[in-house]
Motif scaffolding. Sequence first.
Motif, short mmCIF file in Angstrom:
data_model
loop_
_atom_site.label_atom_id
_atom_site.label_comp_id
_atom_site.label_asym_id
_atom_site.label_seq_id
_atom_site.Cartn_x
_atom_site.Cartn_y
_atom_site.Cartn_z
N PHE A 57 51.24 58.78 45.25
CA PHE A 57 49.88 58.16 45.14
C PHE A 57 48.88 58.74 44.19
N ILE A 58 48.34 57.73 43.35
CA ILE A 58 47.46 58.27 42.03
C ILE A 58 46.32 57.76 42.09
N ASP A 59 45.07 58.41 42.22
CA ASP A 59 43.82 57.61 42.05
C ASP A 59 43.47 57.18 40.85
N ARG A 60 42.13 56.47 40.51
CA ARG A 60 41.79 56.09 39.39
C ARG A 60 41.41 57.09 38.39
N GLN A 61 41.39 58.36 38.72
CA GLN A 61 40.84 59.32 37.97
C GLN A 61 42.22 59.80 37.48
N GLY A 62 43.29 59.38 37.77
CA GLY A 62 44.73 60.04 37.45
C GLY A 62 45.10 61.34 38.02
N LYS A 63 44.59 61.40 39.20
CA LYS A 63 45.06 62.47 40.25
C LYS A 63 45.90 62.12 41.13
N LEU A 64 46.94 63.21 41.51
CA LEU A 64 48.01 62.88 42.40
C LEU A 64 47.37 63.36 43.72
N ILE A 65 47.03 62.41 44.42
CA ILE A 65 46.37 62.63 45.75
C ILE A 65 47.28 62.81 46.84
N GLY A 66 48.61 62.56 46.78
CA GLY A 66 49.64 62.41 47.91
C GLY A 66 50.70 62.13 47.47
N HIS A 67 51.89 62.42 48.43
CA HIS A 67 53.26 62.02 48.00
C HIS A 67 53.98 61.93 49.35
N LYS A 68 55.03 61.29 49.24
CA LYS A 68 55.91 60.98 50.59
C LYS A 68 57.28 61.07 50.08
N LEU A 69 58.18 62.12 50.68
CA LEU A 69 59.37 62.06 50.42
C LEU A 69 60.23 61.55 51.53
N GLY A 70 60.88 60.44 51.33
CA GLY A 70 61.84 59.76 52.55
C GLY A 70 61.13 58.27 52.17
N ARG A 71 61.87 57.52 53.30
CA ARG A 71 61.62 56.15 53.51
C ARG A 71 60.04 56.04 53.91
N ILE A 72 59.40 55.14 53.23
CA ILE A 72 57.82 54.93 53.48
C ILE A 72 57.87 53.51 54.29
N SER A 73 56.84 53.62 55.36
CA SER A 73 56.90 52.21 56.24
C SER A 73 55.86 51.24 55.47
N ARG A 74 55.81 50.03 55.95
CA ARG A 74 54.71 49.52 55.52
C ARG A 74 53.14 49.73 56.16
N SER A 75 53.05 50.20 57.06
CA SER A 75 51.77 50.83 57.56
C SER A 75 51.19 51.90 56.81
N GLU A 76 52.36 53.03 56.51
CA GLU A 76 51.94 53.97 55.55
C GLU A 76 51.45 53.26 54.20
N LEU A 77 52.36 52.48 53.51
CA LEU A 77 52.00 51.84 52.42
C LEU A 77 50.38 51.48 52.28
N GLU A 78 50.26 50.48 53.38
CA GLU A 78 49.06 49.70 53.58
C GLU A 78 47.97 50.80 53.60
N ALA A 79 47.94 51.82 54.61
CA ALA A 79 47.04 52.84 54.67
C ALA A 79 46.78 53.39 53.25
N ALA A 80 47.72 53.93 52.62
CA ALA A 80 47.61 54.34 51.26
C ALA A 80 46.89 53.53 50.12
N ALA A 81 47.43 52.15 50.20
CA ALA A 81 46.69 51.33 49.29
C ALA A 81 45.30 51.22 49.71
N ASP A 82 44.84 51.03 50.94
CA ASP A 82 43.34 50.84 51.32
C ASP A 82 42.72 51.91 51.04
N ALA A 83 43.30 53.23 51.02
CA ALA A 83 42.66 54.37 50.54
C ALA A 83 42.31 54.51 49.20
N LEU A 84 43.46 54.11 48.64
CA LEU A 84 43.22 54.21 46.78
C LEU A 84 42.15 53.08 46.46
N LEU A 85 42.16 52.03 47.02
CA LEU A 85 41.25 50.92 46.44
C LEU A 85 39.63 51.25 47.05
N GLN A 86 39.46 51.95 47.82
CA GLN A 86 38.14 52.19 48.38
C GLN A 86 37.07 52.91 47.25
#
Length: 160
Positions: free
Chosen positions: A131-160
């Motif tokens: 997960f990379i923010d607008r400033q080009g910073k790697l703000i998090g990562h997930k090793l292993g299968r990612i769920s829809r709820s995890e993806l949506e939470a990450a997307a919402d956080a990145l778009l704030q």
Amino acid sequence: MRTLLFILITCLSTFTRAQDAEALFAAKLTDAQEKPASLAGFRGKPMIVNFWARWCSPCRDEMPEIRALENKYRAQGLAVVGIAIEENSANARDFLKAYEIEYPNFFAGARGTELLKALGNDKAGLPFTVFIDRQGKLIGHKLGRISRSELEAAADALLQ
């Protein structure tokens, strides 16, 4: 709000301090037309980057979720990108067609392992999502299968 915070903490439980994603933007990749490509054009955009391979069962399991996320958040400016840890081949391109993947995908080949490690995946395991923010910073990562709820939470956080 607490639920969202909990999901974010769970989703991004592998947080370390924010680090630069320069290795990702500088990586030498190829596109589906077998031409040299880079992710430099995605600078300044919030991004979710998913590393995958055809032989990776959890990768195949999560691809429909990632496709749905890209469809949902594209108009809001979220960039979703796939990077295959294999060579660009007819089989790999057919795989993307079979899963109806239309978001940008690139091929890292043998260099993919080093890129995974540079982004915090010391084991070079798959699937791996960053997960990379607008400033080009790697703000998090997930090793292993990612769920829809995890993806949506990450997307919402990145778009704030």
